[in-house]
Design a protein around this motif. Structure first.
Motif, PDB file in Angstrom:
ATOM      1  N   ASP A 268       0.835  -1.207   0.000  1.00 59.59           N
ATOM      2  CA  ASP A 268       0.000   0.000   0.000  1.00 59.59           C
ATOM      3  C   ASP A 268       0.872   1.260   0.000  1.00 59.59           C
ATOM      4  O   ASP A 268       0.726   2.155   0.839  1.00 59.59           O
ATOM      5  CB  ASP A 268      -0.955   0.006   1.192  1.00 59.59           C
ATOM      6  N   VAL A 269       1.748   1.346  -0.985  1.00 65.65           N
ATOM      7  CA  VAL A 269       2.740   2.424  -1.024  1.00 65.65           C
ATOM      8  C   VAL A 269       2.091   3.763  -1.337  1.00 65.65           C
ATOM      9  O   VAL A 269       1.035   3.846  -1.961  1.00 65.65           O
ATOM     10  CB  VAL A 269       3.843   2.124  -2.060  1.00 65.65           C
ATOM     11  N   ASP A 270       2.776   4.811  -0.915  1.00 66.92           N
ATOM     12  CA  ASP A 270       2.301   6.169  -1.131  1.00 66.92           C
ATOM     13  C   ASP A 270       2.598   6.666  -2.536  1.00 66.92           C
ATOM     14  O   ASP A 270       3.604   6.299  -3.150  1.00 66.92           O
ATOM     15  CB  ASP A 270       2.993   7.143  -0.163  1.00 66.92           C
ATOM     16  N   GLY A 271       1.718   7.514  -3.014  1.00 66.28           N
ATOM     17  CA  GLY A 271       2.023   8.379  -4.138  1.00 66.28           C
ATOM     18  C   GLY A 271       2.298   9.774  -3.609  1.00 66.28           C
ATOM     19  O   GLY A 271       1.984  10.094  -2.454  1.00 66.28           O
ATOM     20  N   VAL A 272       2.909  10.595  -4.427  1.00 72.50           N
ATOM     21  CA  VAL A 272       3.174  11.989  -4.073  1.00 72.50           C
ATOM     22  C   VAL A 272       2.168  12.846  -4.827  1.00 72.50           C
ATOM     23  O   VAL A 272       2.091  12.785  -6.060  1.00 72.50           O
ATOM     24  CB  VAL A 272       4.610  12.395  -4.449  1.00 72.50           C
TER      25      VAL A 272
END
Length: 444
Positions: A70-74
């Protein structure tokens, strides 16, 4: 952007929001004293947030969730900058944002980036789309078990009939429309003419043409948010739901577009009513992609209740000159304004995906010099024509397998949208019509 906040010291909080695949605004509430940090550095949240279902739930088995951690986006501000939120009681501002990967590359699952990719392809050819949208909506009293038109603030009466092009119907809600136009002015949304439509408490507002397709889609997305908020502020609901009343026509979202060259000349204009070969290539592309893109124009379960014959919602793949029964209409008038009107989409669409689908299909037609069939004459509903997908499930499958869709959208967006819609398809099958109406009334 910072200067806007300096000029509006009354603003106490901001919202940073991006559109997910359903066009729902997803983001954060931020105290205004931290606004500079958001402007300079953006914000972060999981990429999966732009791929939620209509209830705001994660997509089961999506590779964006557990498989990736569940990685972040910027998320960075778009060029739109801050705007007030006139429908809220406390002074607030919204800052539209869009998603990038950690490397700085645009996130392919962001619908605004999907439209941006198409615009850049036009630019590479020295071309610029010019777009305008017409948005239909219902004003609804949903306080009881049965949906009905709100009582007029002027008379207290309910007009339980269609009022096509009625000044009286507009005047019944004059205070609301005056506040709405003031709010559009404050948000720099180019709202033009308002008319009453053929449904119960149904109206349409046109947004002025714009030579920036991203801004045109922004305007539609923000207008939908604004209208729904302002209606609640006035004590009723506003909805872009495709078909809230079975016995009345549904909500459409018609898109007009032309294309200009580097000198600002309309490449659809040949000085006469028939339009140029390039216009006909664009028409052919739109027709070639229309059935495969049904999911973009009818993205929800309720959307298919609207797409029925003789209900002012074209379901046959065709084009014509000055004919509102056709899916593609070439309006008459000054040749300098020669344009294509795409009449298929419902009011419940994601404006970014819809416009990317329309302009992308037209671009494929231009690039491949496609030739359209002969334009129809007469009533399109009475002709035997190729049809749009007739069910939500068929539309999902067709979109996933389409060769022309793959020429318009990146693989990740296609995968994410298909997974989202299949999950919604399963869950909607468990609901009653009343429960479906409840979820769609406010969301779409």
């Amino acid at each position: 952007m910072k200067n806007w906040l300096r000029k509006h010291p009354e603003v106490r909080t901001i919202r940073v929001a991006a559109a997910d695949l359903n066009g729902q605004p997803r983001g954060k509430r931020v105290p205004v004293r931290f606004a500079d940090t958001v402007v300079e550095n953006g914000t972060r949240y999981p990429m999966s947030v732009l791929n939620l279902d209509i209830w705001g739930e994660d997509i089961e088995d999506s590779p964006l969730v557990f498989d990736s951690g569940d990685v972040d986006g910027v998320l960075k501000p778009t060029e739109r900058g801050f705007m007030p939120m006139p429908w809220l009681d406390s002074p607030s501002a919204i800052l539209p944002i869009w998603m990038f990967r950690e490397s700085g590359r645009p996130y392919e699952g962001d619908p605004r980036h999907a439209l941006s990719r198409i615009v850049k392809r036009y630019k590479a050819l020295g071309l610029t789309p010019v777009c305008a949208m017409e948005l239909e909506f219902f004003l609804i009293d949903d306080s009881g078990k049965t949906l009905q038109v709100p009582p007029s603030p002027r008379s207290g009466k309910r007009r339980k009939a269609a009022e096509i092009m009625s000044i009286r119907a507009l005047d019944m809600f004059d205070t609301f429309f005056t506040d709405l136009y003031d709010a559009c002015e404050a948000m720099d949304i180019p709202a033009d003419t308002a008319i009453s439509e053929s449904g119960l408490g149904q109206f349409e507002i046109n947004l002025m043409h714009c030579d920036d397709a991203l801004r045109a889609a922004d305007d539609a997305w923000l207008f939908k948010m604004l209208l729904k908020g302002m209606a609640r502020h006035h004590g009723f609901a506003a909805s872009f739901m495709a078909k809230p009343y079975p016995e009345y026509s549904g909500n459409g979202l018609h898109t007009h577009f032309s294309v200009i060259d580097k000198d600002g000349e309309n490449v659809f204009d040949n000085g006469g009513p028939e339009g140029t070969d390039m216009m006909k290539h664009a028409v052919a592309g739109c027709l070639a992609a229309m059935r495969d893109c049904t999911l973009l124009f009818a993205p929800h379960s309720n959307s298919y209740d609207r797409l029925i014959p003789e209900a002012h919602a074209p379901n046959g793949v065709c084009w014509a000159y000055e004919n509102r029964t056709s899916a593609i209409r070439i309006p008459s008038g000054n040749p300098k304004a020669r344009r294509i009107e795409h009449r298929v989409a419902g009011g419940d669409v994601n404006p970014y995906l819809m416009l990317a689908g329309i302009l992308g299909a037209a671009l494929v037609g231009i690039e491949e010099k496609m030739t359209p069939p002969a334009p129809i004459t007469g009533n399109a509903y009475a002709l035997e024509l190729p049809l749009l997908c007739e069910s939500w499930e068929e539309a999902i499958d067709t979109f996933e397998q389409s060769e022309i869709v793959a020429k318009i959208f990146p693989k990740e967006l296609i995968r994410n949208l298909v997974m989202t819609k299949r999950q919604e398809l399963r869950y909607m099958a468990e609901l009653t019509p009343e429960e479906k109406t409840e979820i769609y009334l406010d969301t779409v």
